[in-house]
Design an enzyme around this catalytic site. Structure first.
Site, short mmCIF file in Angstrom:
data_model
loop_
_atom_site.label_atom_id
_atom_site.label_comp_id
_atom_site.label_asym_id
_atom_site.label_seq_id
_atom_site.Cartn_x
_atom_site.Cartn_y
_atom_site.Cartn_z
N CYS A 64 -13.99 -5.98 36.37
CA CYS A 64 -13.33 -5.25 37.13
C CYS A 64 -11.88 -5.58 36.79
O CYS A 64 -11.18 -5.08 35.90
CB CYS A 64 -13.67 -5.47 38.53
N HIS A 88 -19.24 -4.76 38.82
CA HIS A 88 -19.68 -6.07 39.09
C HIS A 88 -21.01 -6.49 38.55
O HIS A 88 -22.08 -6.66 39.60
CB HIS A 88 -19.51 -6.60 40.45
N GLU A 100 -22.60 -9.28 38.03
CA GLU A 100 -22.91 -10.46 38.58
C GLU A 100 -23.64 -10.40 39.94
O GLU A 100 -24.53 -11.04 40.20
CB GLU A 100 -21.64 -11.42 38.89
N1 GLN Z 1 -7.84 -4.68 42.10
C1 GLN Z 1 -8.25 -3.97 41.28
C2 GLN Z 1 -9.00 -2.50 42.02
O1 GLN Z 1 -8.86 -2.52 43.14
C3 GLN Z 1 -9.74 -4.71 41.04
C4 GLN Z 1 -10.80 -5.01 41.91
C5 GLN Z 1 -11.80 -5.79 41.61
O2 GLN Z 1 -11.69 -6.71 40.54
N2 GLN Z 1 -13.02 -6.02 42.42
O3 GLN Z 1 -9.12 -1.91 41.15
#
Ligand code: GLN
Length: 555
Positions: free
Chosen positions: A384, A527, A529
């Site tokens: 992310c 994600h 994970e």
């Molecule tokens: N801050 C980034 C976004 O909102 C990544 C978010 C995250 O890593 N879950 O896109």
């Protein structure tokens, strides 16, 4: 189908691992052929944990249907393999806000709205949703008995056990602490006695006590607890500390937890088959029978609390299980090499992972970590924010756009750089055209509802590393982010061997970037994970650890 209810409460102190007790019991009931559903009721007043600091509350877990939940839901999923739904997690805040919405709509016209019955009724409705769909419904009440916020929840489960269709059966499990006092070399049962007294004063008599302690609790103390707390001695379960959480189901079975619960429901041992613990025995063996060690640097912002990266940590353990190695995480605060050469911190690591996160703090350090991994051919996994920052690094250093940045940090960046603006390669999702691939909620005042949340699918390109890893060209993964990589930089990056190898089905949103000519360099917008399980490690984590192991052999 008749659903039986199990309520898990906690006493004495917090952080006793109630979630783990419940997840293990869920797994043990499944191992006997029962179907289960696991739920969490949290007494705090936030509507959901989405806006809480990970340093205080631990990670925010996300379900397929897009709910931001407590990290215990992650334990439930990892242990039972059952994907949770948004209806499996509720907070006092959500309960109260539903009651108040109903009041405004006129659902209670003429009535005075009170905790009993309006709030307790709402809690009971939440618990009973899906009644009849599974053999067991397990509900954990967050917090510790005695907390003011928790009272409506305890009252609701007390009422619940007395009501409902004929034959509705409930059991109460209370998890407590039995401390060892070194000075007199004794185990102390008094805190448990007091905690049970507190629970009974609000009308709940526990049927089973799970007593957490450093070492197994001898029979003499268990009998004493049984006598003073009015439970059977075979329902006082010793729960000593374990070196791996994945040994918990077997340990709890050995100490009699599932037998005690089933006995309480009148499902006696004789009638029930022994549980099939084969998969847990296998996982336990794999956790200890390791053939090597790999060191993975996790460069993040919330490294002070391991719970802030709970699912990442567990997915790395699963990656280790898949490769018969132990994964040693090295937690590194990204800020430490904001303006410094990272080699002092990263040398000797076999792989680097930059996890998700929010806000500018530490981002330059994470960008350096991504550049370090890219240039030195060290396996890199960007998740992310970790993908977004890797893209910024590559646009800066491969394409040559020196001021490449993210819209997320542009104001902070300008403030720190005398007003100098960034060229944003990462954009706010709300500024994208709404495509058929996603139902993006528009930004508003509600900070809890401005993200792309939950499961979305992606297409993987032919010949890519990720397609080989997933062995599929279409995947579905969970998201939690506001910003997206600008697909406009695709061609320029592809000139430098960076592939956008996973895209949203409409081809607009980059989901995965990878470097073709690299030991292992993958950034994902989602994600992974969150979907890894000990007996079914996520393919990306399994392959990442395989690459780290290969790297360790080069050293
Ligand atoms: N801050 C980034 C976004 O909102 C990544 C978010 C995250 O890593 N879950 O896109």
């Amino acid at each position: 189908m008749k659903t039986r209810y199990i309520f898990v409460t906690g006493g004495v102190v917090s952080s006793l691992g109630k979630g783990l007790v419940m997840a293990s019991l869920g797994a043990l009931l499944q191992a006997r052929g029962f179907t289960v559903r696991l739920r969490k009721l949290d007494p705090y007043l936030n509507v959901d944990p989405g806006t809480m600091s990970p340093i205080e509350h631990g990670e925010v877990f996300v379900t397929d249907d897009g709910a931001e939940t407590d990290l215990d839901i992650g334990h439930y999923e990892r242990f039972t393999g059952v994907s949770a739904r948004s209806s499996d997690c509720v907070s006092a805040g959500r309960i109260y806000s539903t009651v108040l919405e109903k009041e405004r709509r006129g659902s209670f016209l003429g009535q005075t709205i009170q905790v009993i019955p309006h709030v307790t009724n709402e809690i009971k409705e939440f618990i009973a949703e899906g009644e009849g769909e599974t053999d067991f419904m397990l509900c954990e009440i967050g917090g510790t008995v005695g907390d003011i916020e928790g009272l409506p929840f305890y009252e609701a489960i007390r009422q619940f056990s007395q009501e409902g269709p004929a034959g509705r059966q409930c059991q109460f499990i209370h998890v407590t602490l039995v401390p060892h006092i070194d000075a007199c070399s004794e185990l102390k049962t008094k805190p448990t006695q007091h905690s049970v007294k507190e629970l009974r004063s609000i009308g709940i008599s526990p049927n089973v006590l799970v007593c957490r302690s450093e070492k197994p609790i001898p029979d003499k103390e268990r009998e004493k607890i049984a006598l003073f707390c009015n439970v059977r001695s075979d329902a006082v379960i010793s729960a000593p500390d374990l070196d791996s959480i994945y040994r918990a189901p077997i340990a709890y079975h050995r100490y009699g937890l599932d037998d005690a619960v089933l006995r309480g429901f009148g499902l006696s041992e004789g009638e029930e088959a022994d549980p099939d613990l084969g998969p847990w025995i296998d996982v336990s063996r794999r956790v200890s029978d390791v053939e090597g060690l790999v060191k993975v640097a996790i460069v993040g912002k919330y490294v002070g609390l391991e719970d802030a990266y709970k699912s990442i940590n567990e997915a790395l353990v699963h990656g280790g299980i898949a490769n018969c190695v132990r994964v040693e995480p090295r937690w590194i605060e990204a800020e430490v090499f904001e303006n410094k050469d990272p080699s002092g911190y990263l040398d000797g690591c076999n792989a680097i992972l930059v996890p998700g996160g929010f806000g500018e703090r530490g981002s330059e350090g994470k960008i350096r970590a991504a550049g370090f991994a890219r240039e030195r051919n060290i396996p890199y996994f960007g998740i992310c924010l970790g993908m977004q920052l890797a893209v910024i690094e590559m646009v800066r250093n491969l394409v040559g756009v020196r001021n490449a940045g993210s819209e997320e940090f542009e104001h902070e960046h300008a403030a720190a750089n005398g007003g100098r603006k960034t060229e944003n390669v990462i954009y706010y999702l709300g500024t994208w055209q709404k495509g058929e691939h996603t139902e993006v909620r528009q930004p508003g005042d509600d900070k809890g509802a401005t993200m792309r949340l939950g499961a979305y699918s992606a297409h993987l390109s032919d010949g890519s590393r990720v397609k080989k890893i997933y062995r599929s060209c279409r995947i579905s993964e969970r998201h939690r982010h506001r910003y997206e990589v600008d697909v406009g930089y695709r061609q320029q990056l592809e000139h430098h061997g960076v592939r956008f190898s996973g895209m949203s089905p409409d081809g607009k949103l980059p989901e995965i970037v990878e470097i073709s000519d690299h030991a292992w360099f993958v950034g994902v917008q989602f994600h992974p994970e969150l979907k890894s399980r000990p007996f079914d490690p996520h393919p990306l984590f399994a392959d990442f650890i395989r690459a780290a192991l290969q790297q360790s052999r080069l050293l």
